[in-house]
Write an enzyme that holds these catalytic residues in place. Structure first.
Site, PDB file in Angstrom:
ATOM      1  N   HIS A   1     -48.846  56.317  44.706  1.00 18.89           N
ATOM      2  CA  HIS A   1     -48.807  57.719  44.279  1.00 18.89           C
ATOM      3  C   HIS A   1     -47.516  58.067  43.548  1.00 18.89           C
ATOM      4  O   HIS A   1     -47.428  59.115  42.913  1.00 18.89           O
ATOM      5  CB  HIS A   1     -49.054  58.662  45.461  1.00 18.89           C
ATOM      6  CG  HIS A   1     -47.919  58.823  46.425  1.00 18.89           C
ATOM      7  ND1 HIS A   1     -47.858  58.149  47.624  1.00 18.89           N
ATOM      8  CD2 HIS A   1     -46.815  59.593  46.394  1.00 18.89           C
ATOM      9  CE1 HIS A   1     -46.773  58.509  48.277  1.00 18.89           C
ATOM     10  NE2 HIS A   1     -46.112  59.378  47.548  1.00 18.89           N
TER      11      HIS A   1
ATOM     12  N   ASP B   1     -52.215  52.556  48.876  1.00 21.84           N
ATOM     13  CA  ASP B   1     -51.071  53.296  48.352  1.00 21.84           C
ATOM     14  C   ASP B   1     -49.861  52.385  48.146  1.00 21.84           C
ATOM     15  O   ASP B   1     -48.722  52.791  48.358  1.00 21.84           O
ATOM     16  CB  ASP B   1     -50.699  54.484  49.241  1.00 21.84           C
ATOM     17  CG  ASP B   1     -49.830  55.505  48.510  1.00 21.84           C
ATOM     18  OD1 ASP B   1     -49.754  55.432  47.265  1.00 21.84           O
ATOM     19  OD2 ASP B   1     -49.215  56.357  49.171  1.00 21.84           O
TER      20      ASP B   1
ATOM     21  N   ASN C   1     -38.440  60.506  48.547  1.00 23.93           N
ATOM     22  CA  ASN C   1     -38.267  59.319  49.400  1.00 23.93           C
ATOM     23  C   ASN C   1     -39.470  58.384  49.333  1.00 23.93           C
ATOM     24  O   ASN C   1     -39.394  57.240  49.795  1.00 23.93           O
ATOM     25  CB  ASN C   1     -38.055  59.715  50.859  1.00 23.93           C
ATOM     26  CG  ASN C   1     -36.616  60.038  51.192  1.00 23.93           C
ATOM     27  OD1 ASN C   1     -36.299  61.160  51.572  1.00 23.93           O
ATOM     28  ND2 ASN C   1     -35.725  59.070  51.032  1.00 23.93           N
ATOM     29  N   SER C   2     -40.584  58.849  48.785  1.00 26.29           N
ATOM     30  CA  SER C   2     -41.792  58.024  48.742  1.00 26.29           C
ATOM     31  C   SER C   2     -41.510  56.684  48.072  1.00 26.29           C
ATOM     32  O   SER C   2     -40.958  56.625  46.982  1.00 26.29           O
ATOM     33  CB  SER C   2     -42.903  58.743  47.976  1.00 26.29           C
ATOM     34  OG  SER C   2     -43.439  59.790  48.726  1.00 26.29           O
TER      35      SER C   2
ATOM     36  N   ILE D   1     -45.344  62.574  55.205  1.00 30.56           N
ATOM     37  CA  ILE D   1     -44.698  63.479  56.150  1.00 30.56           C
ATOM     38  C   ILE D   1     -45.736  64.449  56.711  1.00 30.56           C
ATOM     39  O   ILE D   1     -46.755  64.717  56.081  1.00 30.56           O
ATOM     40  CB  ILE D   1     -43.546  64.294  55.511  1.00 30.56           C
ATOM     41  CG1 ILE D   1     -44.051  65.090  54.291  1.00 30.56           C
ATOM     42  CG2 ILE D   1     -42.382  63.411  55.146  1.00 30.56           C
ATOM     43  CD1 ILE D   1     -42.986  65.987  53.681  1.00 30.56           C
TER      44      ILE D   1
ATOM     45  N   LEU E   1     -66.515  45.866  57.137  1.00 31.83           N
ATOM     46  CA  LEU E   1     -67.639  45.691  58.047  1.00 31.83           C
ATOM     47  C   LEU E   1     -68.938  45.513  57.271  1.00 31.83           C
ATOM     48  O   LEU E   1     -69.795  44.716  57.638  1.00 31.83           O
ATOM     49  CB  LEU E   1     -67.732  46.900  58.987  1.00 31.83           C
ATOM     50  CG  LEU E   1     -68.807  46.894  60.063  1.00 31.83           C
ATOM     51  CD1 LEU E   1     -68.632  45.708  61.002  1.00 31.83           C
ATOM     52  CD2 LEU E   1     -68.755  48.207  60.863  1.00 31.83           C
TER      53      LEU E   1
END
Length: 474
Positions: free
Chosen positions: A163, A192, A290-291, A309, A346
């Protein structure tokens, strides 16, 4: 119970979008600051430690499982497909500090800061007509967002969040005081995780890679990144919990995050899902920007990639989450080797069973994951699972929804054997399943059903006409 997919609270209530109170001013430039969408109103916990109601660290994003949504934008590494790249530092050093209050933070920061990068994302500026409609790209690039990344190799492989770089037309990366142009090597939207490669880089300091499978609740950690664009920032805290899991819907992430931190745009996001299994919860500060940054332990070893967060305001409130490094580096290695990242599967389509639709359709249990279809040749088919089965347990842990089962499956690896408890026409059966791989179905988009449409979905699953809802996949 409502969750982040069908929260019915009104605008402005706790856990809902909050209008901005003020802009954030950083020396040299200013970003318009809008609070992101978060849902701390309805945190949901189960015996397996799942938690819900999180938002991207710096983005009003919601994601769910595109089950692979793997995209290769460019391959500029020069390495042939299938080549092996050693990730992380080649040597390990132990930090000697007298106490966590004295020299430990200084020693860890000194060791780790050279391995954490600031990522500036640029996108092409679109031209508009007199009615404000987009007509074409002017070719001019403007900074649209920023985030963080972690150096994995001396020649410039960096792991970050998908992202952060989604929709990027150009990347500028600052690491070790030097700025580089960078290209996206590949991304795995459903996890992500993204890998970028710096151009003409050499002699960088790769991070030392730790082990996220052996964390102790309460152990000391440090988060490192670029909160609000403030490069090379550190914050300390502890591991608050482990095995926190989350599913988020990409279809809810359209548009800009409003302030350009940690989210690179949604134009390349599919209508699927992003699954975050077994995340590390920490109270070390994680803020917008911070990502993609580092969560390290007391020896300065990478244990997680800061990603999410939970907050009423969209900023740090003491509850942040990191993708475990063992999971993240495995995905990154596959991307670097030119492979399509794979995940356990699955091989079924699912819908959530609750007390309302169970009563309406005469189901024998009032919670679980309803199997609406079984893929031919899948592990589920080979194990004898059938359409109409309702999964109520996974390896002994209760399954109360389709999301529960998807998270349980994603926490495993292809080839793992698991035991499902299923209700079939009122009879309880134990079924052992060997999980397959989602490699062949990664382009299949899925849509998370909301509680408000669960009856319509089950109506279609039971072959009654009039519903356009889609199934979840696992």
């Amino acid at each position: 119970m409502t969750d982040q997919f069908n929260n019915q609270n009104g605008y402005g209530q706790p856990g809902q979008p909050i209008p901005p109170a003020q802009g954030y001013q950083q020396p040299g430039y200013q970003h318009s600051y809008t609070q992101p969408v978060v849902d701390a109103q309805n945190p949901r916990k189960t015996s397996s430690g799942r938690t819900f109601g999180t938002a991207f660290a710096g983005a009003a994003l919601a994601c769910v499982i595109a089950f692979g949504g793997f995209t290769v934008y460019q391959n500029v590494t020069g390495a042939p497909s299938g080549s092996s790249v050693t990730l992380g530092a080649s040597t390990n050093t132990e930090i000697q500090a007298q106490s966590t209050d004295d020299t430990l933070p200084e020693a860890v920061a000194q060791k780790c800061l050279p391995s954490v990068a600031a990522i500036d994302v640029y996108t092409a500026q679109a031209s508009t007509d007199v009615f404000g409609r987009s007509t074409s790209s002017s070719g001019a690039l403007t900074e649209s967002s920023l985030g963080s990344g972690v150096v994995l190799s001396e020649d410039g492989y960096i792991v970050t969040n998908n992202h952060v770089v989604a929709g990027a037309d150009a990347l500028k990366v600052t690491v070790g005081g030097e700025e580089y142009d960078a290209d996206v090597v590949g991304t795995d939207e459903s996890s992500d995780i993204a890998v970028i490669k710096l151009r003409n880089a050499s002699g960088l300091t790769p991070v030392e890679i730790g082990d996220s499978d052996n964390l102790t609740i309460g152990e000391w950690v440090m988060s490192i990144g670029s909160p609000f664009g403030l490069e090379q920032s550190v914050a300390t805290g502890i591991v608050s919990a482990t095995s926190r899991s989350q599913i988020m819907s990409n279809s809810e992430s359209s548009g800009s995050d409003g302030y350009g931190y940690g989210y690179g745009g949604s134009s390349s996001q599919s209508g699927g899902y992003t699954i975050y299994p077994n995340m590390i919860q920490t109270d070390a500060a994680i803020n917008p920007g911070n990502s993609g940054g580092a969560l390290v332990d007391s020896n300065g070893k990478l244990i997680g990639i800061n990603t999410l967060i939970t907050s009423y305001s969209g900023n740090y409130s003491g509850v942040g989450f990191a993708i475990p490094v063992n999971y993240a580096v495995n995905i990154a290695q596959q991307i670097i080797e030119g492979k399509t990242p794979t995940h356990a599967q699955l091989g079924v389509s699912l819908s959530t069973v609750n007390s309302q639709n169970a009563k309406r359709y005469g189901l024998k249990v009032d919670s679980g994951a309803y199997i609406s279809a079984v893929n031919s040749g899948s592990g589920a088919a080979e194990a004898g699972l059938e359409e109409g089965d309702i999964v109520t347990k996974f390896d002994g842990n209760s399954v109360s929804s389709a999301s529960d089962l998807m998270l349980d499956v994603r926490s495993k690896n292809p080839g793992d054997k698991v035991t499902l408890e299923v209700n079939r026409n009122g009879d309880t059966k134990q079924v052992e399943v060997t999980l397959g791989s989602d490699e062949s179905s990664q382009s299949a988009a899925t849509q998370q059903n909301s509680g408000s449409s669960s009856s319509e979905m089950l109506n279609r699953l039971l072959n009654n006409s009039g519903s356009s809802s889609k199934n979840d996949a696992a």
